[in-house]
Design a protein around this motif. Structure first.
Motif, PDB file in Angstrom:
ATOM      1  N   LYS A  24       0.828  -1.203   0.000  1.00 34.20           N
ATOM      2  CA  LYS A  24       0.000   0.000   0.000  1.00 34.20           C
ATOM      3  C   LYS A  24       0.861   1.252   0.000  1.00 34.20           C
ATOM      4  O   LYS A  24       0.588   2.211  -0.730  1.00 34.20           O
ATOM      5  N   GLU A  28      -9.909  -7.822   4.939  1.00 32.90           N
ATOM      6  CA  GLU A  28     -10.830  -6.775   5.376  1.00 32.90           C
ATOM      7  C   GLU A  28     -10.084  -5.571   5.910  1.00 32.90           C
ATOM      8  O   GLU A  28     -10.429  -4.426   5.607  1.00 32.90           O
ATOM      9  N   ARG A  29      -9.041  -5.820   6.678  1.00 30.29           N
ATOM     10  CA  ARG A  29      -8.272  -4.720   7.272  1.00 30.29           C
ATOM     11  C   ARG A  29      -7.642  -3.846   6.203  1.00 30.29           C
ATOM     12  O   ARG A  29      -7.637  -2.618   6.311  1.00 30.29           O
ATOM     13  N   HIS A  30      -7.111  -4.484   5.170  1.00 28.60           N
ATOM     14  CA  HIS A  30      -6.407  -3.728   4.130  1.00 28.60           C
ATOM     15  C   HIS A  30      -7.290  -3.407   2.923  1.00 28.60           C
ATOM     16  O   HIS A  30      -6.825  -2.756   1.983  1.00 28.60           O
ATOM     17  N   ALA A  31      -8.534  -3.861   2.967  1.00 34.30           N
ATOM     18  CA  ALA A  31      -9.486  -3.586   1.888  1.00 34.30           C
ATOM     19  C   ALA A  31      -8.935  -4.005   0.532  1.00 34.30           C
ATOM     20  O   ALA A  31      -8.944  -3.231  -0.439  1.00 34.30           O
ATOM     21  N   GLN A  78     -10.488  -6.874 -10.940  1.00 30.21           N
ATOM     22  CA  GLN A  78      -9.570  -5.960 -10.286  1.00 30.21           C
ATOM     23  C   GLN A  78      -8.852  -5.074 -11.287  1.00 30.21           C
ATOM     24  O   GLN A  78      -8.696  -3.873 -11.084  1.00 30.21           O
TER      25      GLN A  78
END
Length: 216
Positions: A123, A157-160, A204
């Motif tokens: 990220k 989920e945390r990092h989407a 994606q």
């Protein structure tokens, strides 16, 4: 009346730019993984990255898929060589790690920490990630495999990030889709994995609107 010279120069420039945009540059996808993506026991062209590249090209994408899988690698090993993988400046990185952590009975918290660090660094580097999940062997007991299995959806989920719940979905436990060791997919098994993952990967690419991400 003679057409002004600058008109032709402008038209030539416009066509040049348009042709550059149309041709684009190939998308660079890196698969950071272990033997499951490295292609253990298979010819290089039958490994997951090579089969994925051909499937995406057949779907109309101009892509190059780099095989950054290392047989026997753990999540710690993947983290250690992340900078090397980023040097290729990928447009998307598929993260497939953790199977060897489970086979060695490593603490799921360590796997969680390493994968969390990988996704955090991706990220920060501006590289989109796609996370694939893994399941621990059931003979390690419910306490272990429950903790291990659930770390993947928690991290996604945390990092989407897009998440494929189980890399070996539809292949694990099927002798006809695995090599003699019962652990590594054969050519047909890899093809099945690619087919199952292809819609998520294509979605994606389109969602990110990456250069060259155009369908037929």
């Amino acid at each position: 009346m003679q057409t002004p010279r600058f008109f032709w120069l402008g038209l030539a420039l416009l066509l040049f730019v348009h042709m550059g945009w149309a041709s684009g540059l190939p998308l660079r996808i890196t698969v950071l993984g272990d033997s499951l993506t490295a292609g253990y026991g298979l010819a290089a062209r039958e490994a997951f990255p090579a089969q994925l590249e051909r499937a995406l090209q057949k779907a109309g994408y101009r892509v190059l898929v780099q095989n950054a899988g290392v047989s026997g690698d753990t999540s710690a090993g993947g983290l250690a060589r992340l900078d090397w993988s980023l040097a290729a400046r990928p447009d998307l990185m598929i993260v497939e790690l953790g199977a060897n952590d489970a086979l060695r009975g490593l603490d799921p918290e360590l796997t969680h920490k390493n994968l969390d660090a990988i996704l955090t660094r991706l990220k920060a580097a501006g590289v989109p990630a796609l996370l694939t999940g893994m399941k621990a062997p059931r003979n390690l007991g419910p306490d272990y495999y429950t903790k291990f299995d659930r770390l993947y959806p928690e991290l996604a989920e945390r990092h989407a990030v897009p998440f494929y719940p189980f890399f070996l979905e539809g292949v694990a436990g099927r002798a006809e889709l695995n090599q003699a060791d019962g652990l590594h997919p054969n050519t047909k098994g890899v093809a099945l994995i690619v087919g199952k993952m292809l819609p998520l990967i294509a979605e994606q690419l389109k969602r990110l609107n990456l250069r060259g991400a155009s369908l037929k």
